[in-house]
Design an enzyme around this catalytic site. Structure first.
Site, PDB file in Angstrom:
ATOM      1  CG  ASN A 260     -18.499  -2.001  -1.343  1.00 12.95           C
ATOM      2  OD1 ASN A 260     -19.494  -2.658  -1.017  1.00 12.95           O
ATOM      3  ND2 ASN A 260     -17.296  -2.532  -1.424  1.00 12.95           N
TER       4      ASN A 260
ATOM      5  CG  HIS B  42     -13.400   2.149   1.059  1.00 13.81           C
ATOM      6  ND1 HIS B  42     -13.502   0.939   0.418  1.00 13.81           N
ATOM      7  CD2 HIS B  42     -14.641   2.369   1.590  1.00 13.81           C
ATOM      8  CE1 HIS B  42     -14.730   0.448   0.554  1.00 13.81           C
ATOM      9  NE2 HIS B  42     -15.440   1.307   1.269  1.00 13.81           N
ATOM     10  CB  THR B  43      -8.345  -0.907  -0.125  1.00 14.27           C
ATOM     11  OG1 THR B  43      -9.096  -1.872   0.608  1.00 14.27           O
ATOM     12  CG2 THR B  43      -7.345  -0.198   0.754  1.00 14.27           C
ATOM     13  CG  ASP B  44     -13.831  -3.652  -2.104  1.00 19.26           C
ATOM     14  OD1 ASP B  44     -13.624  -3.705  -3.334  1.00 19.26           O
ATOM     15  OD2 ASP B  44     -14.638  -4.398  -1.531  1.00 19.26           O
ATOM     16  CG  LEU B  45     -15.170   4.139  -2.536  1.00 15.26           C
ATOM     17  CD1 LEU B  45     -16.305   3.658  -1.653  1.00 15.26           C
ATOM     18  CD2 LEU B  45     -14.573   5.409  -1.956  1.00 15.26           C
TER      19      LEU B  45
END
Ligand SMILES: Nc1ncnc2c1ncn2[C@@H]1O[C@H](COP(=O)(O)OP(=O)(O)O)[C@@H](O)[C@H]1O
Ligand SMILES: [Mg+2]
Length: 307
Positions: A197, A190-193
């Site tokens: 979010n 995901h990289t932006d969890l």
């Protein structure tokens, strides 16, 4: 019917000409999408850092949201990730038009992980890793390509930069090892969890939104859970900042069944990349604190996860 853009979305225009053009075109674009997809507006629009999110009803009357985002590289494959997850651990994608960066999404609740005890939130998020870390579809870019580029920037940082040289060197060495390891590619991440979010759902108590997917290493995923809600760690009586960070780190590692060394290595590398961007003063990096406070945070996190 015309859509009144929230103040926060109008303010996106201050970020430069591309953003201004995006904001300018947005009311008409939303109007066209509502029309083409036969949606009716059903509440006040909201937004995050780069998208407008409008509650709507589908032709069948189901609650949904229309998300229209700024066409940056990061969000190019958001729809693809959601498609591949099929609603497992993440919001369900109902329809997408990638060229217009538009998505119709299942409507979730307003509640996110912000109000949960941070360690409880870490357990929830670690549980989501298990669902969303599936084999990466071939369209996704490899994380390693980004990391190589960012670490090259880090290597070019002058010795006089206000970051401990030891941490910079360490991040460079760790990043070389991580990039060279073929097992660090192939999983969709995901990289932006982070806390905001993850929204409450009905199908599952918690569901991820807003992926910026790449093909990478699951251990890359942890760091945003450390740097978000950072301030509350400095404000807790009877607990040092280091302990607070280490509790989050170990809760995530244990609950996810991660390799501790690898998770630590990615935290150090990510925090030094963040420090680099802050020093380069990239307008694209969301900033809520002055550079000094931000750098202090990056350094504190990189140090805290080490023995
Ligand atoms: N499926 C959804 N259901 C309800 N609200 C949503 C949904 N997706 C996003 N939102 C709301 O819109 C905000 C911004 O959405 P997000 O996908 O995080 O966009 P950004 O890329 O701008 O951060 C979220 O923080 C949340 O409040
Ligand atoms: Mg978001």
């Amino acid at each position: 019917m015309s859509i009144a853009l929230p103040e926060g979305v109008l303010a996106f225009a201050d970020r430069g000409p591309d953003w201004a053009a995006f904001v300018d075109a947005l009311p008409r674009l939303v109007h066209e999408l509502l029309d083409e997809w036969k949606l009716t507006a059903d509440g006040e629009p909201t937004h995050g850092y780069c998208a407008l999110v409008l509650p709507v009803r589908t032709p069948g009357g189901a609650p949904a949201v229309l998300k229209v985002g700024f066409p940056d590289d990061e969000s190019e494959h958001e729809h693809l990730a959601l498609q591949h997850w099929h609603g497992r651990g993440a919001v369900q994608l109902l329809r997408a038009d990638p060229h217009r960066r538009a998505m119709l999404l299942e409507r979730l609740h307003r509640e996110d992980l912000t109000d949960l005890w941070d360690l409880e939130a870490c357990e929830v998020v670690a549980g989501l890793y298990a669902q969303i870390h599936v084999p990466a579809p071939p369209q996704l870019r490899p994380l390693t390509a980004y990391v190589e580029r960012w670490s090259a920037g880090l290597a070019g940082l002058p010795r006089s930069a206000p970051v401990p040289r030891r941490l910079v060197e360490q991040a460079l060495s760790l990043s070389r090892d991580l990039v060279a390891d073929p097992t660090g590619t192939g999983t969709m991440i995901h990289t932006d969890l982070h806390y905001e979010n993850v929204l409450a759902g009905d199908r599952q108590p918690w569901l991820a939104i807003d992926p910026k997917p790449v093909s990478g290493d699951p251990h890359y995923e942890l760091a945003p859970m450390l740097w978000n809600r950072f301030d509350e760690l400095t404000a807790q009586p009877g607990q040092s900042l280091r302990d607070g960070l280490r509790r989050r780190f170990h809760t995530l590692v244990d609950a996810a069944g991660f390799d501790e060394h690898r998770a630590r290595a990615w935290v150090v590398v990510r925090m030094m990349h963040n420090a680099l961007w802050s020093l380069q003063d990239e307008p694209d990096v969301p900033r809520h604190t002055s550079t000094d406070a931000y750098l202090t945070m990056c350094i504190a996190i990189a140090k805290a996860v080490q023995d």
